[in-house]
Design a protein around this motif. Structure first.
Motif, short mmCIF file in Angstrom:
data_model
loop_
_atom_site.label_atom_id
_atom_site.label_comp_id
_atom_site.label_asym_id
_atom_site.label_seq_id
_atom_site.Cartn_x
_atom_site.Cartn_y
_atom_site.Cartn_z
N SER A 68 11.20 -6.57 4.36
CA SER A 68 11.99 -7.79 4.17
C SER A 68 12.85 -8.08 5.39
CB SER A 68 12.91 -7.65 2.95
OG SER A 68 12.17 -7.65 1.78
N GLN B 143 17.23 -11.30 0.76
CA GLN B 143 15.92 -11.80 0.33
C GLN B 143 15.28 -10.82 -0.65
OE1 GLN B 143 13.22 -12.97 3.42
NE2 GLN B 143 11.53 -13.22 2.00
N THR C 260 14.77 -11.41 -5.04
CA THR C 260 13.45 -11.48 -5.67
C THR C 260 13.22 -10.38 -6.70
OG1 THR C 260 12.45 -10.20 -3.89
CG2 THR C 260 12.38 -12.61 -3.69
N HIS C 261 14.17 -9.43 -6.80
CA HIS C 261 14.00 -8.31 -7.74
C HIS C 261 15.25 -8.14 -8.58
CE1 HIS C 261 10.27 -6.87 -6.02
NE2 HIS C 261 10.80 -7.07 -4.82
#
Length: 140
Positions: A16, A21, A25-26
């Motif tokens: 990443s 970021q 996303t998690h």
């Protein structure tokens, strides 16, 4: 509660461009002890009262753990793991959710416990093995 493997997440994190970021996303929120226990009950088709009894816990204390009103120490978490017939990965996740250290094969007592888990032994048999090797039992 299907989770990606830690190794997969680590590779993705390292690739990443920024931590923001990756974290956006998690969902990196670990389940609480109560949430994980509830998931295990449902996933394994277990009954809470039977698990508490087989773990050798005081009934009121056991219910408080499952409801999230109390935490538990490492041996109580291990007793629950044996009562639920968890595998090694599930046991270590349960220990983590309880705020305890994972089983470590370089520790003699932990190695015996890992062996017992992998062989599907009961809590009573695991305690017998620990006693046979002169180690502290789980149910003291």
């Amino acid at each position: 509660m299907k989770e990606p493997l830690t190794e997969e997440l680590l590779c993705e994190l390292l690739e990443s461009p920024s931590p923001e970021q990756f974290t956006s996303t998690h969902n990196l929120q670990a389940p609480t002890l109560s949430e994980y226990l509830q998931w295990l009950l449902a996933n394994h088709g277990l009954v809470r009262s039977k698990v508490i009894r087989e773990a050798g816990l005081n009934e009121a204390f056991g219910w408080q753990i499952f409801k999230g009103e109390r935490g538990c120490g490492r041996d109580k978490a291990l007793a629950l793991a044996f009562a639920m017939n968890l595998d090694l990965r599930e046991t270590n996740r349960l220990l983590q959710a309880a705020g305890q250290s994972a089983l470590y094969c370089k520790d003699r007592r932990d190695a015996i416990i890992i062996f017992c888990i992998e062989k599907g032994l009961t809590l009573r048999r695991a305690d017998e093995e620990l006693y046979r090797f002169g180690e502290q039992t789980i149910c003291q």
